[in-house]
Structures are given as structure tokens and as C-alpha cells.
Write a protein that holds these residues in place. Structure first.
Motif, mmCIF file in Angstrom:
data_model
loop_
_atom_site.group_PDB
_atom_site.id
_atom_site.type_symbol
_atom_site.label_atom_id
_atom_site.label_comp_id
_atom_site.label_asym_id
_atom_site.label_seq_id
_atom_site.Cartn_x
_atom_site.Cartn_y
_atom_site.Cartn_z
ATOM 1 N N ALA A 1 35.112 37.508 34.606
ATOM 2 C CA ALA A 1 34.494 37.399 35.925
ATOM 3 C C ALA A 1 34.612 35.980 36.457
ATOM 4 N N LEU A 2 34.375 34.982 35.601
ATOM 5 C CA LEU A 2 34.469 33.589 36.042
ATOM 6 C C LEU A 2 35.897 33.239 36.438
ATOM 7 N N LEU A 3 36.896 33.736 35.702
ATOM 8 C CA LEU A 3 38.293 33.478 36.054
ATOM 9 C C LEU A 3 38.638 34.084 37.406
ATOM 10 N N TYR A 4 38.204 35.305 37.624
ATOM 11 C CA TYR A 4 38.497 35.992 38.883
ATOM 12 C C TYR A 4 37.811 35.291 40.058
ATOM 13 N N ARG B 1 23.132 31.818 37.873
ATOM 14 C CA ARG B 1 23.321 32.323 39.227
ATOM 15 C C ARG B 1 24.815 32.460 39.499
ATOM 16 N N LEU B 2 25.227 33.664 39.917
ATOM 17 C CA LEU B 2 26.605 33.911 40.332
ATOM 18 C C LEU B 2 26.618 34.071 41.840
ATOM 19 N N LEU C 1 29.009 42.300 37.349
ATOM 20 C CA LEU C 1 28.988 40.852 37.586
ATOM 21 C C LEU C 1 29.710 40.495 38.889
ATOM 22 N N LEU C 2 30.810 41.170 39.163
ATOM 23 C CA LEU C 2 31.535 40.894 40.410
ATOM 24 C C LEU C 2 30.723 41.309 41.626
ATOM 25 N N ARG C 3 30.047 42.452 41.537
ATOM 26 C CA ARG C 3 29.213 42.888 42.663
ATOM 27 C C ARG C 3 28.056 41.918 42.892
ATOM 28 N N ALA C 4 27.502 41.393 41.822
ATOM 29 C CA ALA C 4 26.418 40.420 41.968
ATOM 30 C C ALA C 4 26.912 39.160 42.673
#
Length: 652
Positions: A178-181, A200-201, A300-303
Motif C-alpha cells: 500500500a505504501l509503495l502504491y 494515519r494514511l 488500506l487503499l480505500r482508507a
């Protein structure tokens, strides 16, 4: 009202205390987690497809390759193909801590030169040493653990972001990807301004799971966990078979600018887990590990990109308050709904409402307890319902105890059904009403009692009472008093009559009762004569008019009674010129006298004889007295009149 409030408070509080005790012991955890699973299944899926593609190694792929594990050179080729196809991040959900020749050097080269590839590892735990990452990535940040948090029932409902062994902070594979994307989109991870220990994302804070969140009780909350929401269905993720990827037979649009997860979906390789979707309607389908990581990654991406917050839970105090509220509401229900089927319907409706509300909140992103409030609603309602039933039985017994045992079942039900209209604190409310008062007495009883010894007298008297008293109840009357050989009954109590036709019906019932007694007495006298016992003649006085009804006595002994001029006059009618009454024991043993007010209510139903207008003892105004002979048009023999009277006689 005070007793009802006390019952609600006691029952609701007792059920609440038991539920809180069960909740603290974890006895309700399994049921609540099952409810959580149903929320997951029933909630609509996310509208947008996640930017994730699964490269799956199936049993068919293994069969085509002819070997397992997949050799390093084929993994290197697959990773290189994904990289050239424009994958923004690539997750290798296959352990490569040891070489699988041939092609080990080629795999190391691919891993080293492609910064978007993240390898897998398994954290050590207890005696389990775990699995090291690929050697080429060992000292880099492009490693993510694939450890899964499994609940005691074998289902996965929580994801992991971080683990800290006190020396090193480890990132999970989904979190690394998720962090890479997100890095390419300018979105990163940071601390929450209000709670620096929370991550926090984007603009969404991911609150770490705590041991007693939701239905959990003293759960293992190690690491940085979060509740999984499973917004994707089984077909939400695009898939490319591993053999198709190697052959170049896939749509590159499924890979470009997306996250690719490479993993195993072969039944022969045990890498599957149960989730809330497992067990639906008895099924036991499991979710492969690669798809499970896809669910975590998508959440995680939706958040980060859609500001979709993780599932929120209530604090312990709010959970307790909600449970207490439903316990009290359940305790109130039996006082609101008395009908058995309506009560059952209301209980079911309350459960449905609670379930719908809980699911609506869950759909909006919150998890409120369902099982404790539902159990509190049902248990409190059932407990108070049992209490109300017991109290009603006591009230029924107390109420019926005020009346004679010879009340008809229909009248008994009417009395109990309308008890709230005339009952307060277990005692009838004094009221003014119109009723028909009925007195009857055995003629010559003193002489008879002197001729029989006590056992014989009591047997004779018991047989008489046993024969005639049920007739009163059968005609809707209430026996209020026995006095030796005499009976006082009233028609029209305790439920007040408000319509003229009801008052008239009481008068007709009283006269019908008197004639029925006469018929029963004729049969009884035939039997007494055959046994050589004294025969029975009876005087009856009936008058309709206003009375005051109420109860007298103490808590230990209380009697319902009626008072007033109508009662006194009816008693005088019964004893009117009694010394001149000579009964015809086998044909007309009863003298039935009615006052003019009663006669006006009888219509033409009976044949009567006007005896005259007399001033009864203790009365200032004279009363027109009539003797009832028979039902109008009946074939009954006319009774011989043995009463001297003044004035002319007429028949109706």
C-alpha cells in the motif's frame, strides 16, 4: 404504577447485571462475532473495483509445470513480466528463503533491480523460527510479513500493519505494498495529530485494535491490528493464471499502474483461511492467503484514497448503556402489551428492529453490540411477563375471592377483563350502579332444624345449597352472602351496567333464576319425600334499583357487598307476610315476589299477579308488589296464592 416501575427496574437491572457478567467472561463473544460475520455478508460490496490483480498458481498450473515449488527462474520470469507490464507494486506471497533451482541468480537479479517488488517473510513466534525473507531483500525495506491473526473459532477478522519485537519494527506485506502504491500518488503514512501513537494514511486515522473492542474479550491485541471490513466479493479482484502470465497471454491493462500479488490458490498447497464468508448456509469455503492479503490491501487503499474509515466501535460504557436501555425496554413491554400473541409479535418486532438498526450502523461504518441487547430485550421481557402473569393470577384470585364460588365462568372472565375499571389496590372502587338484588330464604327452617339432629340437618341443608346455588351463577348472578338457609345474590355487579337493555337483562336473568330454582326444588322435594326428609319451600324477593357497591373488611378478610335502599327493600319483599305463605312442595314450592321497578323491566316475558300496594316494614313509601307465576305462554301449572292482600288482582 409504582409496582410496575419497581418490576421494570429490578428485572431490567438483574438481566443487565447477568449479561454484563457473561460479557466480561467472554461467554457472548462467539455469538457476537457470528453477528459480525452476518453484517459482513449482508453489507453491499464496495462500488469501485480495487487496483489489485492476483497472479494465481493453481493446481492446473502446477500440473503444467510438472513441479512444486515453482523454480526460481520461473518466478524471476513472472516478476520481470509484471514489472515490464507497468505494475506499480508487486508482492511475492511465496517464501524464498532458500534457493529453488534452477535460476536462483536470475531471481536475485530481478529482485535487486526492481524496487517495486516486496518479498514475503514469516515472523518467529515462540518455538517457531519463522521464515526469512529472500536473501536479495534481507537488508532492505522491501520485505513484508504474511502473518495472519486468527480468532479462536478459526476465522480471520483482523489484519496486521506492524509488529515490534522491541528491536525492529516489521511491516506486513499488504502495508508495504500500500505504501509503495500510494507513494506515486503523493500519499504517505504519518502520525495522527491528536493521537501520535495512531497511524494515519492520507486523511484517515487507523485506530489500533484493542483487546476488548466490539465483541472481543481480552483478545490478543499485539502489534498494530485493525478490523477487516471485507468490502470486496470473491470476483472483485482481477486474476491472471500463472501459466498465462508466463506465456504472455493476459491483458496488460490488468497490470499497468496496479498492484500485483503473486501467490498460490492450489488446493494441494495449504494456504487458505476461514473468514466471515465461510460457513454461509453451512458451507465451509476458505479464502486463499493471496486473496486475504488482497482484502487487507484494498481496505488500506480505500482508507488512504477515499477517506473510508475503519470500523468504529463503542466504548465499554456506551455498550453497557445500550444493553441497559434494551433490558429496560424489554421489561416495560409486558406492561404495554397484554395479549400473548401480540406480546410474541412485539418481541419479534423488537428483535428485528434491533438487528436492522445494528446492520444500518454497521453499513455506515460502526459496530454496535447486537447479542447482549437482544438477549436483554428477550430475557427482561420474559422475566417481567412471568412476573405480570403471576401478579395477574394473584389479582385474579384476590378479585374472585371477593365473590361467591358460584359465579359463572363467563361472568368471572368479564369481572377479570374489566377489573381496571373498578379495581384499585386490590379492592373494588366504591361505585353507584343499578342492579337487581335477589333474596331467598327457606320457609319454616326453625321448625325443621328442631326436628333433625345436627349431622342430619347439615346434610339436608348441604343438599339444598348444592342443588340451587349453581343456578345463580348459571344466570349471571353473584352470590354475596350465605346466612344459614338464606342467600343474597345480585345481578349486575361488579361490572357496572351503562345501558338500559343490560339493566333489563339483569332483571330478566334474576326472575329466570328464581323459576329455575323452583323447578330444581320440585325435583329435590321428590327425592326428599322418598327418603322421609322434610320438604323445602322457599320465599324469593327481587328488586331492581340503585345500590352502592364496594368491599368491607381487612387484608386478612374482605367481602364484596352492596348497600342501599334497594337491598333493604328486596329483603323486605322476601319476608313479606311470610307467615301466610304455604308452599305446594311438589308443584310450586317457591313464592317469587318482585317490585314494580323490576316488573317494568320484564316486558311480557312472564305471567305475574299483582298483589297490591303495600308499605313494607321500615319504608315510608308504599311499593307495588307482584308475584311471578311462570314464563309467559308456558305450560307450567299456576301456583296457588296463599297470601292475603288488599286490592284487586290482575294477571300479566
Amino acid at each position: 404504577m409504582r409496582s410496575a416501575a419497581t418490576a421494570v427496574a429490578v428485572a431490567g437491572g438483574l438481566v443487565f447485571a447477568v449479561l454484563i457478567g457473561l460479557r466480561s467472561l467472554g461467554a457472548l463473544e462467539g455469538l457476537e462475532l457470528a453477528a459480525y460475520d452476518w453484517h459482513i455478508r449482508l453489507r453491499p460490496a464496495a462500488s469501485a473495483k480495487p487496483p489489485i490483480v492476483l497472479v494465481t498458481i493453481t493446481d492446473r498450473d502446477i500440473e503444467r509445470l510438472g513441479t512444486w515449488p515453482v523454480p526460481d527462474e520461473l518466478l524471476a520470469k513472472a516478476l520481470e513480466t509484471l514489472s515490464r507490464s507497468g505494475a506499480r507494486a508487486i508482492g511475492l506471497d511465496i517464501y524464498r528463503d532458500v534457493p529453488v533451482p534452477p535460476g536462483h541468480e536470475a531471481l536475485n537479479a530481478v529482485l535487486a533491480k526492481n524496487a517495486q517488488i516486496v518479498g514475503a517473510m514469516l515472523l518467529p513466534r515462540g518455538d517457531n523460527p519463522g521464515v526469512r525473507p529472500p536473501p536479495a531483500l534481507a537488508r532492505s525495506e522491501r520485505v513484508g510479513f504474511t502473518d495472519i491473526v486468527v480468532d479462536p473459532d478459526g476465522r480471520v477478522r483482523r489484519g496486521l500493519l506492524l509488529m515490534d519485537d522491541g528491536k525492529t519494527v516489521f511491516y506486513s506485506l499488504p502495508f508495504r505494498l500500500a505504501l509503495l502504491y500510494l507513494q506515486a500518488l503523493g500519499v504517505g503514512v504519518q502520525s495522527d495529530p491528536q493521537n501520535p501513537e495512531h497511524l494515519r494514511l492520507g486523511r484517515t486515522t487507523i485506530r489500533p485494535f484493542e483487546a476488548d473492542d466490539g465483541a472481543y474479550v481480552r483478545a490478543d491485541a499485539g502489534g498494530y491490528q485493525f478490523l477487516l471490513d471485507y468490502r470486496e466479493r470473491a470476483d472483485s479482484f482481477a486474476e491472471i493464471p500463472f501459466s498465462a502470465l508466463l506465456a504472455g497471454e493476459f491483458d496488460r491493462r490488468l497490470v499497468k499502474d496496479r498492484i500485483a500479488l503473486v501467490g498460490v490458490t492450489a488446493e494441494s498447497v495449504k494456504d487458505s483461511f476461514y473468514t466471515p464468508y465461510s460457513g454461509t448456509f453451512g458451507a465451509k469455503e476458505a479464502t486463499f492467503g493471496i486473496a486475504l492479503h488482497g482484502h487487507m490491501l484494498s481496505q488500506l487503499l480505500r482508507a488512504a484514497l477515499a477517506d473510508e474509515r475503519p470500523i468504529a466501535v463503542l466504548t465499554d460504557s456506551l455498550e453497557a448503556l445500550l444493553t441497559l436501555l434494551w433490558c429496560l425496554l424489554g421489561a416495560v413491554l409486558p406492561f404495554m402489551v397484554r395479549s400473548a400473541w401480540r406480546f410474541a409479535l412485539a418481541v419479534a418486532a423488537g428483535l428485528a428492529l434491533l438487528a436492522l438498526a445494528a446492520h444500518a450502523v454497521f453499513t455506515a461504518g460502526g459496530w454496535i453490540p447486537l447479542v447482549p441487547p437482544a438477549l436483554g430485550w428477550v430475557a427482561a421481557a420474559g422475566l417481567v411477563s412471568a412476573y405480570v402473569a403471576a401478579e395477574e393470577n394473584k389479582e385474579r384470585a384476590r378479585l374472585m375471592g371477593l365473590f361467591s364460588a358460584y359465579v359463572s365462568p363467563e361472568l368471572a372472565e368479564a369481572i377479570y377483563r374489566d377489573r381496571r375499571h373498578f379495581l384499585a389496590s386490590g379492592r373494588p372502587i366504591p361505585q353507584r350502579l343499578t342492579a337487581t338484588v335477589f333474596f331467598c330464604d327457606v320457609g319454616g327452617f326453625t321448625t325443621i332444624s328442631e326436628s333433625l339432629d345436627p349431622p342430619a340437618l347439615m346434610g339436608w341443608l348441604y343438599g339444598f345449597m348444592e342443588a340451587i346455588t349453581p343456578i345463580v351463577g348459571a344466570h349471571g348472578g353473584v352470590i354475596l352472602r350465605f346466612s344459614g338457609d338464606s342467600i343474597m345474590a345480585v345481578f349486575g355487579v361488579p361490572v357496572a351496567r351503562t345501558r338500559d337493555d343490560d339493566i333489563a337483562r339483569d332483571a330478566v336473568n334474576a326472575v329466570d333464576c328464581a323459576l329455575a330454582m323452583q323447578r330444581r326444588l320440585i325435583a329435590l322435594n321428590v327425592d326428599l319425600e322418598s327418603r322421609g326428609l322434610p320438604l323445602i319451600g322457599m320465599r324469593i324477593g327481587i328488586l331492581t334499583g340503585p345500590v352502592t357497591a364496594g368491599s368491607l373488611g381487612t387484608e386478612q378478610r374482605m367481602e364484596y357487598n352492596v348497600h342501599g335502599d334497594t337491598v333493604n327493600t328486596s329483603a323486605r319483599l322476601e319476608s313479606f307476610q311470610r307467615e301466610r305463605f304455604t308452599p305446594d312442595y311438589l308443584h310450586a314450592p317457591c313464592r317469587i315476589l318482585v317490585g314494580e321497578p323490576t316488573l317494568r323491566l320484564l316486558g311480557a316475558r312472564f305471567e305475574t299477579e299483582f298483589l297490591g300496594e303495600f308499605q313494607l316494614k321500615g319504608k315510608l313509601k308504599p311499593l307495588r308488589i307482584h308475584r311471578v307465576q311462570r314464563h309467559a305462554g308456558s305450560g307450567e301449572a299456576a301456583a296457588e296464592v296463599n297470601t292475603a292482600h288488599a286490592g284487586s288482582a290482575s294477571h300479566r
